[in-house]
Scaffold this motif. Structure first.
Motif, PDB file in Angstrom:
ATOM      1  N   PHE A 220       0.833  -1.203   0.000  1.00 54.85           N
ATOM      2  CA  PHE A 220       0.000   0.000   0.000  1.00 54.85           C
ATOM      3  C   PHE A 220       0.870   1.257   0.000  1.00 54.85           C
ATOM      4  O   PHE A 220       0.609   2.202  -0.740  1.00 54.85           O
ATOM      5  N   LEU A 221       1.931   1.264   0.819  1.00 55.40           N
ATOM      6  CA  LEU A 221       2.817   2.427   0.864  1.00 55.40           C
ATOM      7  C   LEU A 221       3.519   2.645  -0.464  1.00 55.40           C
ATOM      8  O   LEU A 221       3.625   3.776  -0.945  1.00 55.40           O
ATOM      9  N   VAL A 222       3.989   1.566  -1.073  1.00 53.51           N
ATOM     10  CA  VAL A 222       4.649   1.680  -2.371  1.00 53.51           C
ATOM     11  C   VAL A 222       3.671   2.216  -3.396  1.00 53.51           C
ATOM     12  O   VAL A 222       3.972   3.143  -4.140  1.00 53.51           O
ATOM     13  N   TYR A 223       2.472   1.658  -3.437  1.00 52.33           N
ATOM     14  CA  TYR A 223       1.482   2.082  -4.418  1.00 52.33           C
ATOM     15  C   TYR A 223       1.053   3.529  -4.195  1.00 52.33           C
ATOM     16  O   TYR A 223       1.027   4.331  -5.118  1.00 52.33           O
ATOM     17  N   SER A 224       0.758   3.909  -2.961  1.00 50.97           N
ATOM     18  CA  SER A 224       0.294   5.272  -2.706  1.00 50.97           C
ATOM     19  C   SER A 224       1.399   6.286  -2.965  1.00 50.97           C
ATOM     20  O   SER A 224       1.144   7.363  -3.485  1.00 50.97           O
ATOM     21  N   SER A 225       2.626   5.956  -2.637  1.00 49.20           N
ATOM     22  CA  SER A 225       3.737   6.868  -2.917  1.00 49.20           C
ATOM     23  C   SER A 225       3.932   7.020  -4.413  1.00 49.20           C
ATOM     24  O   SER A 225       4.196   8.095  -4.913  1.00 49.20           O
ATOM     25  N   TYR A 226       3.809   5.933  -5.124  1.00 49.49           N
ATOM     26  CA  TYR A 226       3.973   5.970  -6.580  1.00 49.49           C
ATOM     27  C   TYR A 226       2.903   6.842  -7.213  1.00 49.49           C
ATOM     28  O   TYR A 226       3.175   7.664  -8.071  1.00 49.49           O
ATOM     29  N   CYS A 227       1.682   6.717  -6.769  1.00 51.76           N
ATOM     30  CA  CYS A 227       0.576   7.458  -7.369  1.00 51.76           C
ATOM     31  C   CYS A 227       0.612   8.941  -7.007  1.00 51.76           C
ATOM     32  O   CYS A 227       0.219   9.771  -7.809  1.00 51.76           O
TER      33      CYS A 227
ATOM     34  N   GLU B 120      12.092  -1.619  -5.365  1.00 51.73           N
ATOM     35  CA  GLU B 120      13.060  -0.880  -6.183  1.00 51.73           C
ATOM     36  C   GLU B 120      12.407   0.336  -6.838  1.00 51.73           C
ATOM     37  O   GLU B 120      12.993   1.423  -6.868  1.00 51.73           O
ATOM     38  N   ASN B 121      11.199   0.174  -7.328  1.00 48.89           N
ATOM     39  CA  ASN B 121      10.479   1.297  -7.916  1.00 48.89           C
ATOM     40  C   ASN B 121      10.292   2.413  -6.880  1.00 48.89           C
ATOM     41  O   ASN B 121      10.488   3.585  -7.180  1.00 48.89           O
ATOM     42  N   TYR B 122       9.934   2.045  -5.682  1.00 58.97           N
ATOM     43  CA  TYR B 122       9.768   3.017  -4.592  1.00 58.97           C
ATOM     44  C   TYR B 122      11.074   3.768  -4.329  1.00 58.97           C
ATOM     45  O   TYR B 122      11.079   4.993  -4.196  1.00 58.97           O
TER      46      TYR B 122
END
Length: 153
Positions: free
Chosen positions: A8-15, A51-53
């Protein structure tokens, strides 16, 4: 539960936070003025997500990528559109409920079971500049990209 929170943190940061310019897989064959950084990944790959994060949180790396490279992401198991690259057409190959894009398979050294993420850097002349299966160590991507820029001069 920890994995769910991390995702969730990775996804929300990405968005919410990124200004990293991304180009679609359909544009791979059309971009020639800067080298291509092609990131082949899967949604289920936690290493890919972490890695994306790390990349999108590294502002100097984002700036380096935006100014000097075209960044293209290809989801190996969900990208359905055809990719035209170096006079070859790559398609998604379904095997029932899932599948694999030929582009991911073609650029993987392990053809039977690709290892993700796969990083490919292609020069403006179409030649391979860097290939890597698996994630970059912290700070390594920036070093590789800077070295490639220095070698270009």
């Amino acid at each position: 539960m920890k994995i769910l929170v991390l995702l969730f943190l990775v996804y929300s940061s990405y968005c919410s936070s990124q200004e990293l310019k991304m180009y679609s897989s359909e544009e791979i064959g059309k971009l020639h003025t800067k080298p291509l950084v092609i990131h082949i990944y899967t949604d289920w790959c936690t290493v890919c997500g972490v890695e994306n994060y790390r990349i999108i949180k590294n502002k100097p790396l984002v700036k380096l990528l935006n100014e000097n490279y075209y960044m293209i992401k290809v989801e190996a198991e969900k990208t359905k559109n055809d990719i035209f690259f170096q006079v070859k057409k790559y398609s998604f190959v379904s095997n029932g409920t899932s599948g694999l894009h030929e582009f991911a398979q073609a650029f993987s050294r392990n053809k039977l079971q690709p290892i993700y993420p796969i990083w490919i850097i292609i020069g403006t002349d179409g030649h391979l500049l860097h290939y890597q299966e698996g994630s970059f160590r912290k700070g390594e991507m920036e070093i590789v990209l800077k070295n490639l820029m220095q070698n270009k001069k």
